[in-house]
Design a protein around this motif. Structure first.
Motif, PDB file in Angstrom:
ATOM      1  N   GLN A 320       0.828  -1.199   0.000  1.00 42.51           N
ATOM      2  CA  GLN A 320       0.000   0.000   0.000  1.00 42.51           C
ATOM      3  C   GLN A 320       0.867   1.255   0.000  1.00 42.51           C
ATOM      4  OE1 GLN A 320      -2.935  -0.170   3.110  1.00 42.51           O
ATOM      5  NE2 GLN A 320      -3.513  -2.277   2.625  1.00 42.51           N
ATOM      6  N   LEU A 321       0.204   2.379  -0.234  1.00 43.47           N
ATOM      7  CA  LEU A 321       0.921   3.648  -0.333  1.00 43.47           C
ATOM      8  C   LEU A 321       1.698   3.965   0.934  1.00 43.47           C
ATOM      9  CD1 LEU A 321       1.472   6.172  -2.038  1.00 43.47           C
ATOM     10  CD2 LEU A 321      -0.596   7.191  -1.091  1.00 43.47           C
ATOM     11  N   GLN A 322       1.172   3.594   2.093  1.00 36.42           N
ATOM     12  CA  GLN A 322       1.846   3.919   3.348  1.00 36.42           C
ATOM     13  C   GLN A 322       3.141   3.134   3.543  1.00 36.42           C
ATOM     14  OE1 GLN A 322      -1.402   3.162   3.013  1.00 36.42           O
ATOM     15  NE2 GLN A 322      -2.141   1.841   4.670  1.00 36.42           N
ATOM     16  N   ASP A 323       3.402   2.150   2.694  1.00 42.42           N
ATOM     17  CA  ASP A 323       4.670   1.432   2.763  1.00 42.42           C
ATOM     18  C   ASP A 323       5.831   2.266   2.233  1.00 42.42           C
ATOM     19  OD1 ASP A 323       3.910  -1.109   3.894  1.00 42.42           O
ATOM     20  OD2 ASP A 323       2.826  -1.501   2.039  1.00 42.42           O
ATOM     21  N   TYR A 324       5.524   3.413   1.622  1.00 36.73           N
ATOM     22  CA  TYR A 324       6.557   4.307   1.103  1.00 36.73           C
ATOM     23  C   TYR A 324       6.646   5.541   2.012  1.00 36.73           C
ATOM     24  CZ  TYR A 324       6.136   1.616  -3.237  1.00 36.73           C
ATOM     25  OH  TYR A 324       6.117   0.610  -4.166  1.00 36.73           O
ATOM     26  N   SER A 325       7.737   5.667   2.756  1.00 38.08           N
ATOM     27  CA  SER A 325       7.932   6.862   3.578  1.00 38.08           C
ATOM     28  C   SER A 325       8.250   8.039   2.670  1.00 38.08           C
ATOM     29  CB  SER A 325       9.076   6.653   4.566  1.00 38.08           C
ATOM     30  OG  SER A 325      10.320   6.588   3.880  1.00 38.08           O
ATOM     31  N   LEU A 326       8.194   9.244   3.247  1.00 38.29           N
ATOM     32  CA  LEU A 326       8.496  10.439   2.461  1.00 38.29           C
ATOM     33  C   LEU A 326       9.916  10.385   1.905  1.00 38.29           C
ATOM     34  CD1 LEU A 326       7.028  13.092   1.721  1.00 38.29           C
ATOM     35  CD2 LEU A 326       8.240  14.173   3.603  1.00 38.29           C
ATOM     36  N   ALA A 327      10.870   9.937   2.713  1.00 33.98           N
ATOM     37  CA  ALA A 327      12.255   9.849   2.258  1.00 33.98           C
ATOM     38  C   ALA A 327      12.401   8.830   1.128  1.00 33.98           C
ATOM     39  CB  ALA A 327      13.169   9.476   3.420  1.00 33.98           C
ATOM     40  N   GLN A 328      11.657   7.724   1.220  1.00 29.80           N
ATOM     41  CA  GLN A 328      11.734   6.709   0.172  1.00 29.80           C
ATOM     42  C   GLN A 328      11.089   7.202  -1.117  1.00 29.80           C
ATOM     43  OE1 GLN A 328       9.836   3.652   2.418  1.00 29.80           O
ATOM     44  NE2 GLN A 328      11.696   3.164   3.582  1.00 29.80           N
ATOM     45  N   ARG A 329      10.008   7.947  -0.993  1.00 28.24           N
ATOM     46  CA  ARG A 329       9.416   8.555  -2.191  1.00 28.24           C
ATOM     47  C   ARG A 329      10.423   9.481  -2.866  1.00 28.24           C
ATOM     48  NH1 ARG A 329       3.291  10.598  -0.886  1.00 28.24           N
ATOM     49  NH2 ARG A 329       2.595   8.873   0.410  1.00 28.24           N
ATOM     50  N   ALA A 330      11.115  10.287  -2.042  1.00 29.41           N
ATOM     51  CA  ALA A 330      12.098  11.224  -2.590  1.00 29.41           C
ATOM     52  C   ALA A 330      13.196  10.469  -3.334  1.00 29.41           C
ATOM     53  CB  ALA A 330      12.690  12.078  -1.472  1.00 29.41           C
ATOM     54  N   ARG A 331      13.670   9.350  -2.780  1.00 29.10           N
ATOM     55  CA  ARG A 331      14.724   8.575  -3.452  1.00 29.10           C
ATOM     56  C   ARG A 331      14.214   7.995  -4.770  1.00 29.10           C
ATOM     57  NH1 ARG A 331      15.451   6.365   1.869  1.00 29.10           N
ATOM     58  NH2 ARG A 331      17.162   7.411   2.953  1.00 29.10           N
ATOM     59  N   ILE A 332      12.954   7.554  -4.778  1.00 29.84           N
ATOM     60  CA  ILE A 332      12.377   7.005  -6.004  1.00 29.84           C
ATOM     61  C   ILE A 332      12.335   8.080  -7.096  1.00 29.84           C
ATOM     62  CG2 ILE A 332      10.232   6.150  -7.036  1.00 29.84           C
ATOM     63  CD1 ILE A 332       9.731   4.662  -4.375  1.00 29.84           C
ATOM     64  N   VAL A 333      11.852   9.270  -6.733  1.00 29.82           N
ATOM     65  CA  VAL A 333      11.780  10.355  -7.713  1.00 29.82           C
ATOM     66  C   VAL A 333      13.181  10.755  -8.162  1.00 29.82           C
ATOM     67  CG1 VAL A 333      11.054  12.742  -8.112  1.00 29.82           C
ATOM     68  CG2 VAL A 333       9.584  11.189  -6.802  1.00 29.82           C
ATOM     69  N   PHE A 334      14.117  10.888  -7.206  1.00 33.95           N
ATOM     70  CA  PHE A 334      15.482  11.279  -7.550  1.00 33.95           C
ATOM     71  C   PHE A 334      16.110  10.257  -8.498  1.00 33.95           C
ATOM     72  CE2 PHE A 334      20.048  11.148  -7.019  1.00 33.95           C
ATOM     73  CZ  PHE A 334      20.406  12.488  -7.135  1.00 33.95           C
ATOM     74  N   ASN A 335      15.998   8.973  -8.171  1.00 29.00           N
ATOM     75  CA  ASN A 335      16.614   7.951  -9.022  1.00 29.00           C
ATOM     76  C   ASN A 335      16.036   7.954 -10.424  1.00 29.00           C
ATOM     77  OD1 ASN A 335      18.216   7.171  -6.928  1.00 29.00           O
ATOM     78  ND2 ASN A 335      17.388   5.110  -6.721  1.00 29.00           N
ATOM     79  N   HIS A 336      14.733   8.147 -10.530  1.00 30.31           N
ATOM     80  CA  HIS A 336      14.132   8.169 -11.863  1.00 30.31           C
ATOM     81  C   HIS A 336      14.605   9.376 -12.673  1.00 30.31           C
ATOM     82  CE1 HIS A 336      11.427   4.949 -10.526  1.00 30.31           C
ATOM     83  NE2 HIS A 336      11.145   4.779 -11.797  1.00 30.31           N
ATOM     84  N   LEU A 337      14.783  10.504 -11.999  1.00 30.77           N
ATOM     85  CA  LEU A 337      15.297  11.678 -12.710  1.00 30.77           C
ATOM     86  C   LEU A 337      16.777  11.513 -13.034  1.00 30.77           C
ATOM     87  CD1 LEU A 337      13.563  14.593 -10.743  1.00 30.77           C
ATOM     88  CD2 LEU A 337      12.944  13.673 -12.988  1.00 30.77           C
ATOM     89  N   PHE A 338      17.532  10.991 -12.090  1.00 34.09           N
ATOM     90  CA  PHE A 338      18.980  10.843 -12.273  1.00 34.09           C
ATOM     91  C   PHE A 338      19.296   9.919 -13.446  1.00 34.09           C
ATOM     92  CE2 PHE A 338      23.193   9.144 -11.446  1.00 34.09           C
ATOM     93  CZ  PHE A 338      23.912  10.270 -11.056  1.00 34.09           C
TER      94      PHE A 338
END
Length: 780
Positions: A320-338
């Motif tokens: 579920q969505l709550q399995d992704y913390s704010l920091a983990q969401r940030a890493r996901i977005v950063f990695n996809h952009l990087f």
């Protein structure tokens, strides 16, 4: 082994260097959270309060980016080192370096670099990895991206079913981010030997299966990706039984991608699947992971008896969505952009606008959507402004996730349930939904077959569109089972769907009976500009005047001495006035006339005792009656009817004044009196006495006001009342006159209603996170 350090993000590379040097030096290095590092990525400090003994700076650039590395060291990092004054300075980079390159870089950091041995390039990092193989295994992206392992993974179909190239597998590996759900899923998998991962579209089920596979690859399991049927899985298992190999089998979308695929589970294949699960539970060399959507799994259970009877034997994990913390969401977005193919100008546009914040904080955050908006294919023809608008809007667009599942992957009865939930603001008791649907279906809703179809429709929705909840009744004597939207984006999607088509509206208007439902349906009918004789209007009116309308129920917080504050399910308070006001709204929304029963009921609005009864029930009768007076204006009633209603309200207020009368603001009196006077309705002596008494109260209020905005509102109301009635309130009330003169000399701030902090909560992000994303400006 040949390593590919470019498969690592800057944060991954820093973690790798920290582990390698800690093993090499025999002491643990300190790491710091991502962001502005002041020249220190890693540190070895044996004594506190003094200059650090060793500072390590990590630079993850492309293998051939020496020119960029040298420029950054000269222009940025050397100055930072001079400020820190470490005893020793070490530079570790993913760039390949020649002996001359190392000499030049060491010179930039003199005297803190003790020699070229403190400049670690690509070859040096690889040498440390070979020396410390245990570090390699701890960094799964690194060994997964090795040439030998990439070949195995690519041809197994683990990362791409259609593209068996090394490049495709490598691109997928680089974006992986370990999240909270991984540990829970791994614990269950290790305990049972198999796992069924369930979740919404795009939530990351397949990615979680890949990450679990990576964990087992480190234990020398052979990855196998099953895509066709149970027989393919059995062929792999037969090989495992005959040999000493370990197999990690992923059966992705094992029941179908978008709906239950009967071809996936033909004759006896449900029993065959359960046999595989039982075998994986017993054999240590076979691990099985399956993925599916919740409603597809429930549909399969309905059609296959063995699967239904033995469903509890299947270990399940719901992502579920709550399995992704704010920091983990940030890493996901950063990695996809990087690791994206977006041109640098698009990356900088995202950074300039901080568009990444909206994605990270979105209540509809979805890894699949992040992947899509990070690709250049859809953005090539856009301007930078159009691209940013697309980048921010796509993650908030509920159509992206729910259009296909809603239209193609659930049955008609399930869709009707969702529309009823939408009309009730997202939650309804299960028995109430069945009651409402039965009402619309009539005789067709009788018997076992109807109950079976309803139960199956609810099962189809559960875990994907809705959650099932249990509420204790507020009286503590019973439990109410409800279903509610699992994700806010489902409600948002239905908001759009109900605006775009009214095909659903007739059925919903025949089914619904709660007050909130009738009100929402009437608003949609008004927006659709349905004709006065449309069946929807008459269905809504008949529900009200026939007495079938119910105030409804909702979750509330209750307090008792034994258990403290708790949430409970409670009936909403019934009110005849609410019923009458809804009748008025519907009549005006649909421009309806001639409905005999409606006219009779609405006649109660013009009686004093109606409002007296209502006022006495309310905690603040003045505010309640004022709200109704304002509603009389908003409903756009004919002048005669509007004034009849105001007259009844005014009489009720005068009666209430004799019982327990609070200070009433002048603007409330204005709302009632001025329209009456302007319409030519005469005021009697008692009316004027009532106004004078209220104005006296307003005078005391105005004179004590320190906020000029509130005072201005009262002043305007007093002046309007005086003009309408031909009264000089300033002369009659010295306090009021002084206050009015004072207020007239004070500049007015017209934003007086309330103070609002316009800063978005999405801006409440630590500087280090912004700094991490800012590093994208300097290339990837």
């Amino acid at each position: 082994m040949s390593y590919n350090l470019n498969a690592l993000s800057p944060e991954d590379f820093e973690a790798l260097v920290a582990d390698l040097l800690s093993r090499e030096w025999g002491e643990r290095l300190e790491r710091f959270k991502s962001g502005r590092d002041a020249g220190i990525d890693l540190r070895l400090a044996r004594s506190h309060g003094h200059a650090p003994e060793i500072v390590v700076q990590c630079k993850r650039y492309a293998a051939d980016a020496y020119s960029r590395l040298l420029r950054d060291c000269k222009q940025v990092e050397a100055a930072k080192a001079a400020k820190i004054q470490p005893k020793r300075y070490v530079l570790a980079t993913s760039v390949g370096l020649t002996p001359d390159n190392k000499t030049t870089l060491a010179g930039e950091f003199s005297p803190w670099c003790q020699g070229t041995q403190d400049i670690l390039g690509f070859d040096d990092v690889c040498a440390l990895l070979r020396k410390h193989p245990e570090v390699e295994k701890a960094h799964f992206k690194l060994w997964l991206a090795s040439s030998a392992m990439l070949g195995r993974i690519a041809h197994s179909g683990v990362f791409n079913r259609t593209d068996a190239s090394v490049e495709a597998a490598q691109a997928q590996i680089a974006r992986l981010v370990r999240h909270d759900g991984f540990d829970s899923a791994l614990q269950s998998l290790e305990a049972h030997g198999h796992l069924l991962i369930l979740g919404n579209p795009g939530i990351g089920k397949t990615t979680l299966a890949r990450m679990l596979m990576c964990h087992y690859l480190a234990k020398d399991f052979i990855p196998v990706w099953v895509t066709s049927d149970i027989d393919q899985a059995w062929r792999v298992i037969d090989g495992a039984l005959q040999q000493a190999n370990n197999y990690f089998i992923v059966y992705d979308d094992f029941l179908g991608q978008t709906r239950f695929d009967t071809l996936r589970m033909g004759k006896n294949e449900d029993a065959s699947l359960m046999d595989i699960i039982a075998l994986a539970s017993k054999r240590k060399n076979i691990v099985l992971v399956m993925t599916s959507r919740e409603y597809i799994f429930e549909e399969a259970r309905r059609l296959h008896g063995v699967l239904d009877e033995r469903a509890e034997e299947i270990a399940r994990f719901s992502l579920q969505l709550q399995d992704y913390s704010l920091a983990q969401r940030a890493r996901i977005v950063f990695n996809h952009l990087f690791f994206s193919d977006l041109p640098q100008n698009r990356i900088e546009a995202i950074l300039d606008t901080r568009a990444y914040l909206k994605v990270i904080h979105s209540k509809r955050f979805n890894p699949r959507v992040v992947s899509r908006i990070s690709r250049n294919d859809d953005a090539k023809q856009m301007t930078d402004d159009q691209f940013i608008e697309h980048f921010e809007a796509e993650v908030e667009n509920p159509r992206t996730l729910w259009k296909r599942p809603f239209e193609s992957e659930i049955n008609e009865l399930a869709r009707k349930i969702l529309f009823l939930l939408w009309s009730a603001d997202g939650e309804l008791p299960v028995d109430e939904i069945e009651r409402q649907l039965s009402r619309a279906a009539g005789t067709a809703a009788a018997g076992f077959e109807w109950e079976r179809e309803f139960r199956l429709a609810v099962l189809q929705l559960t875990g994907n569109f809705v959650d099932r909840r249990r509420h204790e009744r507020s009286d503590g004597n019973a439990v109410c089972e409800t279903i509610a939207f699992q994700n806010p984006s489902i409600r948002d999607y239905l908001d759009l769907a109900t605006e775009e088509s009214i095909a659903w509206l007739p059925h919903a208007s025949q089914s619904a009976r709660w007050h909130i439902q009738l009100e929402r349906l009437a608003e949609r009918a008004k927006a659709a500009r349905l004709a006065p004789d449309h069946p929807v209007w008459h269905a809504l009116l008949d529900t009200i005047v026939s007495g079938r309308m119910d105030p409804g129920e909702h979750a509330v917080l209750v307090r008792d001495l034994r258990r403290g504050v708790r949430q409970a399910w409670s009936a909403r308070p019934a009110s005849s006035i609410d019923k009458l006001m809804l009748l008025l709204r519907i009549r005006n929304y649909g421009r309806i006339s001639g409905h005999v029963r409606l006219e009779a009921d609405c006649g109660l609005l013009y009686r004093r005792d109606t409002w007296q009864e209502y006022a006495y029930k309310e905690k603040d009768c003045a505010v309640a009656l004022f709200a109704i007076a304002r509603m009389a204006s908003e409903l756009d009633l004919p002048i005669q009817e509007s004034n009849r209603m105001r007259r009844a309200l005014l009489d009720a207020l005068k009666d209430a004044m004799d019982i327990d009368w609070p200070d009433l603001p002048a603007f409330m009196i204005e709302e009632l009196i001025v329209p009456l006077v302007r319409a030519g309705s005469p005021l009697d002596t008692s009316d004027k006495a009532f106004v004078r008494s209220a104005i006296a109260s307003a005078a005391r209020t105005v004179s004590g006001m320190s906020d000029s905005g509130d005072g201005q509102r009262e002043l305007d109301a007093v002046i309007n009342l005086g003009d309408a009635l031909g009264m000089d309130f300033e002369a009659e009330h010295l306090e009021l006159g002084l206050a009015i003169n004072t207020l007239r000399q004070v500049p007015i701030d017209f934003d007086y209603d309330y103070e609002y902090d316009h800063r978005s909560s999405t801006d409440e992000i630590p500087d280090d996170l912004h700094a991490t994303f800012e590093s994208l400006r300097y290339g990837r």
